[in-house]
Structures are given as structure tokens and as C-alpha cells.
Design a protein around this motif. Structure first.
Motif, PDB file in Angstrom:
ATOM      1  N   LYS A   1     -15.376  10.347  -0.018  1.00 27.52           N
ATOM      2  CA  LYS A   1     -15.179  11.759  -0.331  1.00 27.52           C
ATOM      3  C   LYS A   1     -13.975  11.941  -1.245  1.00 27.52           C
ATOM      4  N   LEU A   2     -12.931  11.135  -0.977  1.00 25.47           N
ATOM      5  CA  LEU A   2     -11.679  11.314  -1.707  1.00 25.47           C
ATOM      6  C   LEU A   2     -11.713  10.684  -3.096  1.00 25.47           C
ATOM      7  N   HIS A   3     -12.468   9.604  -3.247  1.00 22.51           N
ATOM      8  CA  HIS A   3     -12.328   8.839  -4.482  1.00 22.51           C
ATOM      9  C   HIS A   3     -13.578   8.789  -5.349  1.00 22.51           C
TER      10      HIS A   3
ATOM     11  N   GLN B   1      -6.895  -1.700  -0.280  1.00 21.69           N
ATOM     12  CA  GLN B   1      -7.050  -1.125   1.045  1.00 21.69           C
ATOM     13  C   GLN B   1      -6.386  -1.992   2.101  1.00 21.69           C
ATOM     14  N   MET B   2      -6.328  -1.464   3.308  1.00 23.22           N
ATOM     15  CA  MET B   2      -5.611  -2.163   4.369  1.00 23.22           C
ATOM     16  C   MET B   2      -6.325  -1.990   5.704  1.00 23.22           C
TER      17      MET B   2
ATOM     18  N   ARG C   1      -5.668   3.318  -5.186  1.00 21.15           N
ATOM     19  CA  ARG C   1      -5.943   3.116  -3.761  1.00 21.15           C
ATOM     20  C   ARG C   1      -7.347   2.609  -3.452  1.00 21.15           C
TER      21      ARG C   1
ATOM     22  N   LEU D   1     -12.365  12.032  14.570  1.00 20.92           N
ATOM     23  CA  LEU D   1     -13.361  11.815  13.523  1.00 20.92           C
ATOM     24  C   LEU D   1     -14.422  10.856  14.043  1.00 20.92           C
TER      25      LEU D   1
ATOM     26  N   SER E   1      -5.475   3.083  14.920  1.00 19.07           N
ATOM     27  CA  SER E   1      -5.655   3.337  13.498  1.00 19.07           C
ATOM     28  C   SER E   1      -6.906   4.157  13.205  1.00 19.07           C
ATOM     29  N   LEU E   2      -7.586   4.647  14.260  1.00 19.86           N
ATOM     30  CA  LEU E   2      -8.711   5.562  14.037  1.00 19.86           C
ATOM     31  C   LEU E   2      -8.341   6.937  14.570  1.00 19.86           C
ATOM     32  N   ASN E   3      -8.543   7.956  13.761  1.00 19.15           N
ATOM     33  CA  ASN E   3      -8.326   9.334  14.199  1.00 19.15           C
ATOM     34  C   ASN E   3      -9.327   9.648  15.315  1.00 19.15           C
TER      35      ASN E   3
ATOM     36  N   ARG F   1     -14.197   1.123   6.825  1.00 22.41           N
ATOM     37  CA  ARG F   1     -13.462   2.160   6.098  1.00 22.41           C
ATOM     38  C   ARG F   1     -12.719   1.551   4.907  1.00 22.41           C
TER      39      ARG F   1
ATOM     40  N   VAL G   1       0.826  -1.211   0.000  1.00 21.18           N
ATOM     41  CA  VAL G   1       0.000   0.000   0.000  1.00 21.18           C
ATOM     42  C   VAL G   1       0.862   1.265   0.000  1.00 21.18           C
TER      43      VAL G   1
ATOM     44  N   GLU H   1     -14.768   9.143   4.596  1.00 22.76           N
ATOM     45  CA  GLU H   1     -13.605   9.819   4.025  1.00 22.76           C
ATOM     46  C   GLU H   1     -13.124   9.234   2.698  1.00 22.76           C
ATOM     47  N   PRO H   2     -12.939   7.911   2.606  1.00 21.24           N
ATOM     48  CA  PRO H   2     -12.494   7.389   1.303  1.00 21.24           C
ATOM     49  C   PRO H   2     -13.497   7.683   0.166  1.00 21.24           C
TER      50      PRO H   2
ATOM     51  N   PHE I   1      -5.465  -2.269   9.771  1.00 18.37           N
ATOM     52  CA  PHE I   1      -4.263  -2.300  10.609  1.00 18.37           C
ATOM     53  C   PHE I   1      -4.473  -3.150  11.847  1.00 18.37           C
TER      54      PHE I   1
END
Lengths: 324, 297
Positions: free
Chosen positions: A125-127, A100-101, A96, A114, A109-111, A172, A67, A122-123, A103
Motif C-alpha cells: 500500500k505504501l510503496h 527490509q528487516m 525502503r 492488524l 514485531s506484529l501490530n 511482510r 534501516v 501494508e508495504p 526482527f
């Protein structure tokens, strides 16, 4: 053609500091950690490849280089025929969503700032260019699928249990409908009681969506249940690779035999392979020539100092050992 | 500590419950709550000074000169007959504005450079950190004195001088936090999900360094106020006739021997009160934002 094909992957980390500098003076070349030293494997679409080995053998580094969290020094990673190692960052960003991955540590691994919904959204929104309402619907659907109710969507990670957090991580990873998901010890931080449920969930998601997994673990019972093929790693290389049933029935490499012998069996009368290695895993800075297991292997012979051939001892069962 | 054991059901995001919790925490930490109230009152007084102050801050009156505190002039009058209470209230405007402004400026500059430094380890970081070391090696107050002496003592320059002395604090704080957080698994997860670098910084890294920065900024507000008053006291800060607590204290100090005690005492008391309040609020915030207290947010 396999979905994902990794060939001769190598990852090296340079050493820094005074000791490294002294070694540079002595050896003439800066010392490197050869964390992954020529690893090759393939994952067929819709199947799971297990990657097992003890801590420090380089299995997580393999996952991270897939990744692009670490840059491989050499080798090739192909996903669906596309060579990933030569892509620039923009082109890799378009890959991407399908790679995906999940963890190891569900909490880290979580903000923490958020909410569950924002993390899973989020993914998307980004993709994707989904409208806000469609994104919301997709997020709800994914959360539902991993077994989290809509009432949890507005919560923050600290308000969830460990099992719920790992489900958020899975959601996610799944939001963008990936082809391949790298699972880096996804259950090792969970209680035993939760572990089984997360494993069942992963298996169910795989069969429903035709996902492929690279499943990294040192829990052999889980690997046996979840994978169709297993690759055993030792000190940066794969020493044995076989179909799961074959590997567990006829382990050929001394290291695999030792790994399997170390698993407790719930039957006091069962006959066990009393195979034990001596010593500790050597440092990946000073890798012994020839077979890397040589110094710890009870079967070692003088021939083990020679370069190790990889032999196919049964269909799909490859072993790197002089003695089989 | 008893709160930590509380099951997470208590935080089911219903507004009255969380308000009640905040109320509970405020009551438990009453010194900080009182300090916060004092700061809010002082800000309101500064904003509405024209309505609150009983007299014009600059209105002189020969017959009212050097009066002791009385019902007409609650805190007395100075040598020109100006009402001390009104001057203290009007002074809050410039004192608080400079304290907030300098802190905000220092925070903005420090956080930006600190984030750059933490993200680009290597020679960029090395140069930035050596520059910071050389600024910090200088006593902060001497540096502020030098800046106002060189640039001239206007309100803007005082603000600038205080900001410059405080930039290193935020810079190092943000850099350290970024160094810690960039190695967290959620930073990796953000990369894997496909966040561009700017989103990783602004959505995933910086918001998670906020708690210590907020605490530091509050504590530094008191320090900014003190620096400014001290600069004015030695004549390098805000100049009279502009009312300012530090310069008023300096003016009043001349009258200690002649017995007009109210002239230095009340402006000085205003400084002490505000610095103490900012420190108490900072301490309270530190407890409030402690990660271990998250569950009872």
C-alpha cells in the motif's frame, strides 16, 4: 561491486542522568556509549553475511542503523551504489522497499490489531500503486511462499503460533521484493524444532529470489549453514572476517577461538580447543585502548596495548590482532 | 481463567461462535450486563422522551400540586403540579448528553495532546506535563465550579467545565500508553516498512492504546454525571425550569421536612442508578478488554 557496502560505521548514544552529568564535570566532555565504533563490511548480491558476537557487542545496532532506526554518527552505508546516510527522509522512503528487516521477537514485531493480510499488504500500500485486487493477489502469493495458507490471512497475531508469526514477519519483509534483508536474530525466539524450518525457508527464499541477507545471530550452527561470509564483532568493532568455511576451520582471533570453543560438540571423543576467556565484556563507555579484548585474553602481551592492525592472513580472511 | 487454556481454534472467526462467546461472557458478568441494559434503556428513554413520558415535563397544574406517587402520577408531582416521572425522563436528555459530550470532548483533546506529548519528548513534553500538573493540583470540582461561575451556567459551559477537569486524565493515560507502545518492536517494524509518521501514530500506536482509554472513558462518564448533578445541586449547573436530576434533587430537598419524600428521592435515585451503571460497565469492560482475555474475544 558489492550490493551493500558499509564503511567505518559509527553509532554513539549519549548518556543522560546524574551520573553522566558528574562525568561531564570530571572529564570535560559528556560521556557517550560507542555502540558501533568503526565497522566496515560488504555484502555481495545474492549472498549472506553473518554478523556474530555476544549480547551487547553492537551487532543489532549495526542492523538498526542500516534501516535508519538509529542515526549513525559517522561512516558510509551504500546500497547499490547509493549513499544512504545523506538521503533525506523522503528519498530514504523510496529505498525502503529494497531494504527490509525481520526482527528478533516475532510477537512484539506484529501490530496486534492488524490481521495477517493487512500487515503483509501494508508495504504494498505504501510503496506501490497496485489496485486492491492486485495487492490482494500479491499478498496471497507472498503468504503462500512463506508457507502460510490463505486461511490464515484473516487471522490476528494472537491466533498464530510463534513460527507462523515469524513467517508473517518474513512475508511482510518480502512483499516489496527487497534486494537486501536484515535478519536480526530471526530464530532466537523460536523453539529449536521451528528454528530449523525457518532457516530452511530463509535459505530457499534467498536462492529463489537472489536475495542478500545480513544475518545477525549468536547461534554459530545456524550461521555456518546459512552464510557465505562471517564477521565477528566484539565491543563495537569487527575483530575477524572470513569466508564461512575458512573461519570455522581456522579461527585466528582469540575471541573467535573462544566463541567456537564454547559451541558444544556432539562427540565426546572430539578434540576441542580448550580456549576460554576470563571476565565479562567491558562497558562500551570505557573502551580500553589498544586491543579491546586485552583484559580478557589469555594470550595478551604488552604489545596488545598498542593500536591494533588489521591483517589479511589468507585471501579474504582479515584479523585484527597483534599476535597472528 | 479456564478460557485461556482453550486452543485458538475456537476463534476461527465464525460469527455465531463469537456471538455465543460474547453471550457467555455477558452472562458470567451479570452485574455489568444489567448495568449496560440500564444505560441502553435510559438512552432510549431520553431519545424517545416525547413518546414515553406520560405528561409534558413543563405542564403545570394547580390542582395536581405535591401529589404522592399514585396510579396517575407514578412518581408523584412537584409543587407546580408537574409530573415527576416525565421530568426525570426529560432530564435524562440533558444529563446524558452533557455526560457523553463532556467525556467525548475531554477524550478528543486529551488524546491529541497526550499523543503529541508522548511522541515529542523533551521540552514540548515538559511544558505540557507541567501544565497538566497545575490543572490536576486544583480540586476538580472547585475548578468546574470556578469555570461555570465565571462563564455563566449554561448547558454548554457546564459541558466545557466538566471536560476541562477531565482532560488531564486522558492526556496522562494516552501519553503513558504511547510511551510504552512507541518502544515496541512493531513500532520499529512500521518505520522500517516505510510508514509516514502520521500513519505510525494513527494506525500503529493509537489503536493499541484503546482498551484502557475505553475503560477510563466509561468510568469517567459516571463521574461527569455526578459532577454535573452536583453543580446543579449547588445552583452552578443547569438552571430551572430546565429539568435536570441535580437541580431537581436540590428542589426536592426543601420538602424533606414537610414530608414530600418523593421529590428528592427519585431524581437522586436516577443519579445513583446511572453513576453505578457506568461504573459497573467500566469494570466489566476492563475485564473484557484485558489482553490476557484476547484469545476468547
Amino acid at each position: 561491486m558489492p550490493l551493500c557496502e558499509v564503511q567505518d560505521l559509527q553509532v554513539r548514544f549519549p548518556l543522560r542522568g546524574l551520573q553522566a552529568w558528574l562525568r561531564t564535570l570530571k572529564d570535560g566532555a559528556p560521556p557517550v556509549v560507542r555502540a558501533v565504533d568503526g565497522v566496515s563490511f560488504a555484502i555481495e548480491a545474492g549472498t549472506t553475511l553473518g554478523l556474530v558476537g555476544e549480547s551487547g557487542c553492537g551487532k543489532s545496532t549495526v542492523a538498526r542503523s542500516l534501516v535508519r532506526l538509529v542515526e549513525p554518527a559517522a561512516g558510509s552505508i551504500r546500497l547499490d551504489g547509493t549513499e544512504l546516510t545523506t538521503l533525506d527522509d523522503d528519498a530514504f522512503a523510496r529505498v525502503r522497499p529494497s531494504l527490509q528487516m525481520v526482527f528478533q521477537d516475532p510477537t512484539a514485531s506484529l501490530n496486534p490489531r492488524l490481521s495477517v493480510r493487512r500487515a503483509v499488504e501494508e508495504p504494498l500500500k505504501l510503496h506501490t500503486d497496485l489496485a486492491a485486487t492486485e495487492r490482494r493477489a500479491r499478498t496471497d502469493a507472498v503468504l503462500e511462499e512463506v508457507g502460510l495458507g490463505a486461511d490464515l490471512a484473516e487471522r490476528y497475531p494472537h491466533e498464530l503460533s510463534g513460527g507462523q508469526r515469524q513467517r508473517v514477519n518474513i512475508a511482510r519483509a518480502l512483499a516489496t521484493n527487497p534486494r537486501l534483508v536484515v535478519l536480526d536474530e530471526p530464530t532466537s525466539a523460536l523453539d529449536v524444532s521451528l528454528r530449523a524450518r525457518v532457516i530452511l525457508l530463509l535459505e530457499e527464499l534467498r536462492s529463489r529470489h537472489g536475495l542478500s541477507y545480513l544475518f545477525i545471530s549468536h547461534d554459530l550452527a545456524t550461521v555456518r549453514y546459512l552464510t557465505s561470509r562471517v564477521a565477528v564483532m566484539y565491543l563495537g568493532v569487527i575483530v575477524e572476517e572470513a569466508w564461512t568455511a575458512e573461519l570455522f576451520a581456522h579461527p585466528a582471533h582469540p575471541y573467535t577461538r573462544a566463541l567456537l570453543a564454547a559451541v558444544p560438540v556432539p562427540d565426546p571423543d572430539a578434540k576441542r580447543d580448550p580456549f576460554v576467556l576470563s571476565g565479562e565484556i567491558p562497558s562500551p563507555i570505557d573502551i580500553p585502548a589498544g586491543c579491546r579484548l586485552r583484559a580478557r585474553c589469555p594470550l595478551a602481551r604488552p604489545v596488545c596495548a598498542e593500536p591494533v592492525p588489521v591483517r589479511e592472513i589468507a585471501p579474504g580472511h582479515r584479523v585484527a590482532c597483534h599476535l597472528v | 481463567m479456564a478460557d485461556i487454556a482453550r486452543p485458538p481454534t475456537s476463534s476461527s472467526a465464525s460469527l455465531p461462535a463469537s456471538l455465543r462467546l460474547i453471550g457467555l461472557r455477558l452472562r458470567r458478568n451479570w452485574p455489568s450486563a444489567t448495568a449496560l441494559a440500564i444505560i441502553v434503556l435510559m438512552i432510549l428513554a431520553a431519545v424517545f422522551a416525547a413518546w414515553i413520558a406520560p405528561y409534558d415535563a413543563d405542564a403545570t397544574s394547580a390542582e395536581a400540586a405535591l401529589q404522592a406517587p399514585s396510579l396517575h402520577h407514578w412518581l408523584g408531582t412537584d409543587v407546580y403540579g408537574r409530573d415527576l416521572l416525565s421530568r426525570i425522563i426529560f432530564a435524562a436528555r440533558v444529563d446524558l448528553a452533557v455526560a457523553f459530550g463532556a467525556t467525548a470532548l475531554a477524550l478528543a483533546i486529551g488524546a491529541t495532546i497526550g499523543a503529541i506529548s508522548g511522541l515529542h519528548l523533551g521540552w514540548v513534553d515538559l511544558i505540557i506535563m507541567r501544565c497538566v500538573d497545575s490543572v490536576m493540583a486544583f480540586p476538580a470540582f472547585i475548578l468546574a465550579m470556578a469555570i461555570t461561575a465565571a462563564l455563566g451556567n449554561t448547558v454548554t459551559n457546564v459541558l466545557l467545565a466538566i471536560a476541562v477537569t477531565q482532560v488531564p486524565i486522558y492526556l496522562r493515560l494516552v501519553r503513558g500508553e504511547i510511551l510504552r507502545i512507541r518502544e515496541m518492536e512493531y513500532a520499529d517494524a512500521a518505520r522500517v516498512v516505510g510508514n509516514p509518521p502520521w500513519r505510525i501514530v494513527f494506525v500503529h500506536l493509537l489503536p493499541n492504546c484503546l482498551p484502557p482509554i475505553i475503560v477510563q472513558a466509561t468510568l469517567a462518564m459516571g463521574y461527569a454525571l455526578l459532577t454535573m448533578a452536583a453543580l446543579s445541586f449547588i445552583g452552578l449547573g443547569i438552571r430551572p425550569p430546565q429539568s435536570e436530576w441535580g437541580s431537581m434533587t436540590a428542589e426536592g430537598a426543601q420538602y424533606i421536612v414537610t414530608g414530600e419524600w418523593w421529590l428528592f428521592l427519585f431524581p437522586g435515585f436516577a443519579i445513583v442508578l446511572m453513576v453505578l451503571s457506568f461504573n459497573l460497565v467500566g469494570d466489566g469492560l476492563r475485564d473484557f478488554l484485558d489482553p490476557r482475555m484476547r484469545g476468547v474475544r
